[in-house]
Enzyme design. Structure first.
Site, mmCIF file in Angstrom:
data_model
loop_
_atom_site.group_PDB
_atom_site.id
_atom_site.type_symbol
_atom_site.label_atom_id
_atom_site.label_comp_id
_atom_site.label_asym_id
_atom_site.label_seq_id
_atom_site.Cartn_x
_atom_site.Cartn_y
_atom_site.Cartn_z
ATOM 1 N N GLY A 66 7.521 -38.649 -19.279
ATOM 2 C CA GLY A 66 8.149 -38.534 -17.976
ATOM 3 C C GLY A 66 9.467 -38.453 -18.118
ATOM 4 N N GLY A 100 15.174 -42.762 -15.373
ATOM 5 C CA GLY A 100 16.547 -43.131 -14.187
ATOM 6 C C GLY A 100 17.714 -42.025 -15.322
ATOM 7 N N GLY A 135 17.367 -39.701 -17.809
ATOM 8 C CA GLY A 135 17.239 -38.457 -18.832
ATOM 9 C C GLY A 135 15.665 -38.807 -18.971
ATOM 10 N N VAL A 189 11.724 -38.910 -21.483
ATOM 11 C CA VAL A 189 10.857 -40.621 -22.131
ATOM 12 C C VAL A 189 9.882 -39.530 -23.092
ATOM 13 C CG1 VAL A 189 9.785 -42.268 -22.563
ATOM 14 C CG2 VAL A 189 11.451 -42.203 -20.530
ATOM 15 N N ASP A 231 18.795 -55.585 -11.285
ATOM 16 C CA ASP A 231 18.068 -53.906 -10.738
ATOM 17 C C ASP A 231 16.274 -54.576 -11.341
ATOM 18 O OD1 ASP A 231 17.150 -51.404 -10.073
ATOM 19 O OD2 ASP A 231 17.267 -50.770 -11.328
#
Length: 651
Positions: free
Chosen positions: A340, A343, A345, A347, A458
Site C-alpha cells: 500500500g 504517508g 512513500g 510500503v 500523531d
C-alpha cells in the site's frame, strides 16, 4: 500539471494565510490566531439594542457551530440602528468540533480585541468570524489587499509563469458552475520540485464575484511576489496562497489516510531471527559476489554492496541492511510486493529465503517531509523497545533510497477493524479492553519509562497496529518529539498531525506536551467504545460531534447509549462506564485538568479508585456570551464565554 478536485471549503476559512505577517498585533500571538480588523479603532457608543442583538447573534453562531455546521450567516434585529449581520466559516476539512471550538473562541476573542465596535473580523487557522451593522453578504472586497512573500527566490526564472498558469487553472475550478469557491492542488516543476497552491473565496460570493476577487489578487501577486518560492495575497473575501510545502488538508487526503492505515497495518511482527537471517544472507551474497566480481552484473547475477556505514548523526544500534538484499526480497519493489501507500512513500512486503516476512517502508525520494519522517523513525524507534511499540529491524540509505525495514503483521491496523462493519465484529469487549490497556501502556512508556521522553503527536487508530493475537503496537513516529531534562512543553508554528486527535492547545496555539498525547488517547478510547470514527461522527443522526455526544450522555446519566451495539453480548458494564469516565477526563479542554498516562494506567487497572469528575471538554458544548461587552482591564473577564450546562455530573 494536475490539480485536485476539491470539496467545497467554506469561505473566509483559510484567510489566516494571507494576513499572518500583516495584521498580527504582536509577535507573541499564537500560531492559530492570525489577526483582526476592528474597522474603527476609536471606541464607539453602542446602543443597548445593538449590544443585545450582537450578543444574540454571537450566541446563535456558536450554537450553529456546536451542531457541526461549517458555515452559518444570520441577521439579528430589524431596525436601522440595531441590526447586526454576522457569519462564520470553517475549513471544510476540519472536524465539526474543531470548528465549534474555533468559533466559540472567536466569539470571545472578537469582543475582547474589538471592544465596543459595531463591526469586526477575526481570523484563525480553522475559522473566521465577522459581524457588522452593514450588510456585507455576497459582496466581493478587492481592497485592502495584503501581500507578502518568503525570503527565498525561485531558482528557475520560468517558475513564476508556470505557477501563474497553474493558479489560473485553480481559479477556473473554483468558479465553475458547481460553485466550489475554492480549489487547491500541486504541480511538479521538474527536478523533484513540487509546488502547492490554494485559491479561496468567501462562501457567500457568487462565481462571478469570486473570479473577480481572485483575478485581482493574482494580478497583485504577479507584481509583488511571483519570483518568490512562497507567497500569499488576499483581501477580506478571497485569497491565494502558493508554497513549496503541503499546507492544506483535503478530504482526499483523509481518504488516503485510510489506505495508509491499512498498508501500515500490514507491516508488523517477524522475530529477531529475521535480523540474523538478513545478515547471514547478506554475508552469503557478499562472499558469492567476491567470487564472481569479474562477472557483468545483472538482475540474475546481482552486485552485492558492503553494508553501508551508519550515519553518525543517527547514533543508533540498528543494522544497516544492503539495498540489494531488500531489492531481491521485494522482487525489486514490484507491484506484486506492494502492500500500500504510506504517508510519505510506498510500503512493500519482503520475504527472505528462509520464508521470514518483513515490510519495507520506501520513502519518496522527492519528499522533504519524508526525509524528516525517516530520520525521526530511525532515531526514535531504534531507541524505543516495548511490547506495545512497533519494532524497527533495520534501515538502508543507499543510492538516494531511504528504506525502513519493519516487523510484519498480517492483522492490520486498529482502524481497519474498528471502522469496518464486518471486522468490528471480531472486536468483542475483552479484546477492545486489551487494546485500550496496551495503547495506554505504550504511551506511558514513551512519556515516562523510555530512554527518551517522547511525545508521539500523531496518535490515532491507523497508527495502532495489531499483532497475531490482536495486541496493539503504536507505530509511525514521523512526527514524534523528545523532551530534554525538566522541559515539559514545546511550541511550534507548524501544526502537523491529524485533525480530530489534536489537543486544543496544540491546534490553536502550537503548544504540545505529554498531555497532548493524553487528549489523543481519550479520543481513541471513545472511538473504541462506540465503534465510530470521530471525523465522520458529526454527520451522523445525532447532529453532534463524538465528544459533545459523549459529554451530553454523561450529563444525562446515559453513558451506555454510547456503546457499540455489537458489544451488547460481551460488555462488562462497570468497565465500560469506567473507560468512558477516563476518556472524558482525558479530553478536557485545559491540559492541566487531564490525567497523566501513569494515572490513566492506574485508573484502568483499579476497580475501587475514586475518579475526579470531568469538567469542561474541548469542543464539546455550546457557550453563551455575556451581555457586558466591555473588555477594560477592570472587567477583563466580563466577556468570557460561559458554559450553558448547569450540571456536569451524571444522574
Amino acid at each position: 500539471m494536475e490539480s485536485s478536485k476539491p470539496n467545497i471549503i467554506p469561505g473566509f476559512s483559510m484567510f489566516f494565510f494571507i494576513v499572518i505577517s500583516f495584521i498580527r498585533t504582536s509577535t507573541s500571538q499564537t500560531s492559530n490566531y492570525v489577526g483582526d480588523d476592528c474597522h474603527n479603532k476609536t471606541p464607539q457608543t453602542l446602543t443597548s439594542s445593538y449590544k443585545a442583538n450582537l450578543n444574540q447573534l454571537l450566541t446563535r453562531l456558536s450554537a450553529d457551530a456546536s451542531m457541526s455546521k461549517h458555515f452559518s450567516n444570520t441577521i439579528i434585529g430589524n431596525t436601522t440602528n440595531a441590526i447586526v449581520y454576522g457569519l462564520y466559516d470553517c475549513r471544510d476539512d476540519v472536524a465539526g468540533y474543531f470548528c465549534q471550538f474555533c468559533v466559540t473562541t472567536a466569539t470571545r476573542e472578537a469582543l475582547q480585541r474589538c471592544p465596543n465596535q459595531s463591526s469586526a473580523v477575526i481570523w484563525y487557522s480553522y475559522c473566521i468570524l465577522r459581524y457588522s451593522n452593514k450588510n456585507y453578504f455576497g459582496k466581493a472586497d478587492m481592497t485592502p489587499i495584503w501581500s507578502g512573500g518568503g525570503e527565498k527566490n525561485v531558482s528557475d526564472p520560468t517558475e513564476g509563469k508556470k505557477g501563474e498558469s497553474f493558479i489560473r487553472n485553480l481559479i477556473e475550478e473554483a468558479t465553475e458552475e458547481a460553485k466550489r469557491l475554492s480549489a487547491w492542488g500541486e504541480f511538479t516543476l521538474g527536478g523533484g520540485r513540487t509546488r502547492y497552491a490554494l485559491v479561496q473565496c468567501s462562501k457567500d460570493l457568487s462565481n462571478v464575484g469570486c473570479r473577480q476577487c481572485l483575478e485581482a489578487m493574482l494580478n497583485e501577486a504577479i507584481q509583488c511576489c511571483e519570483q518568490k518560492q512562497d507567497w500569499q495575497v488576499g483581501s477580506t473575501t478571497c485569497m491565494i496562497k502558493y508554497t513549496n510545502y503541503m499546507f492544506y488538508q483535503s478530504q482526499s487526503s483523509h481518504t488516503a489516510n485510510k489506505g495508509v492505515g491499512k498498508s501500515k497495518a500490514l507491516i508488523i511482527s517477524a522475530s529477531v531471527l529475521m535480523i540474523v537471517a538478513v545478515l547471514c544472507f547478506s554475508f552469503y551474497l557478499f562472499r558469492r559476489s567476491k567470487r564472481k566480481r569479474d562477472e557483468t552484473p545483472s538482475e540474475s547475477t546481482p552486485v552485492v554492496y558492503e553494508l553501508s556505514q551508519t550515519d553518525s548523526s543517527l547514533n543508533t544500534d540498528l543494522p544497516t541492511i544492503p539495498l540489494l538484499v531488500i531489492q531481491q526480497s521485494t522482487q525489486y519493489f514490484s507491484e506484486d510486493s506492494k502492500l500500500g501507500e504510506g504517508g510519505f512513500g510506498l510500503v512493500y512486503k519482503g520475504t527472505l529465503p528462509d520464508g521470514k516476512d518483513f515490510a519495507v517502508k520506501r520513502l519518496s525520494q522527492t519528499s522533504g517531509q519524508g526525509s524528516q519522517e525517516f530520520m525521526n523513525e530511525v532515531i526514535f524507534i531504534a531507541k524505543l523497545q516495548h511490547r506495545n511499540l512497533v519494532r524497527l529491524l533495520g534501515y538502508c540509505m543507499e543510492e538516494n533510497e531511504k528504506l525502513l525495514v519493519l516487523e510484519y503483521l498480517p492483522n492490520s491496523s486498529l482502524d481497519s477493524h474498528l471502522f469496518n462493519d464486518e471486522n468490528r465484529k471480531k472486536l468483542d469487549w475483552t479484546r477492545r479492553l486489551n487494546v485500550i490497556n496496551g495503547i495506554a501502556r505504550g504511551i506511558l512508556y514513551l512519556h515516562e519509562d523510555s530512554r527518551l521522553r517522547v511525545i508521539h503527536r500523531d496518535l490515532k487508530p491507523s497508527n495502532v497496529l495489531l499483532d497475531y493475537e490482536m495486541n496493539p503496537k503504536i507505530s509511525d513516529f514521523g512526527l514524534a518529539r523528545a523532551f530534554e531534562g525538566l522541559q515539559n512543553q514545546h511550541d511550534t508554528r507548524r501544526i502537523m498531525g491529524t485533525y480530530g486527535y489534536m489537543a486544543p492547545e496544540y491546534a490553536m496555539e502550537g503548544l504540545f506536551s505529554v498531555k497532548s498525547d493524553v487528549f489523543s488517547f481519550g479520543v481513541i478510547l471513545l472511538e473504541i467504545i462506540c465503534g465510530k470514527k470521530i471525523s465522520s461522527f458529526y454527520v451522523s443522526e445525532h447532529g453532534q460531534s463524538l465528544l459533545s455526544y459523549a459529554w451530553n450522555l454523561w450529563c444525562e446519566g446515559k453513558c451506555l447509549d454510547l456503546m457499540d451495539p455489537i458489544l451488547e453480548d460481551s460488555y462488562v458494564e462497570n468497565e465500560v462506564l469506567k473507560c468512558i469516565h477516563i476518556a472524558l477526563l482525558c479530553v478536557q479542554e485545559d491540559a492541566a485538568d487531564r490525567p497523566t498516562m501513569s494515572t490513566v494506567v492506574v485508573m484502568l487497572a483499579s476497580d475501587t479508585m475514586s475518579f475526579p469528575m470531568p469538567s469542561r471538554l474541548a469542543f464539546s458544548v455550546g457557550r453563551k456570551v455575556t451581555e457586558d461587552l466591555s473588555t477594560s482591564k477592570d472587567s477583563k473577564d466580563a466577556s468570557i464565554n460561559e458554559m450553558t450546562l448547569s450540571s456536569i455530573k451524571p444522574r
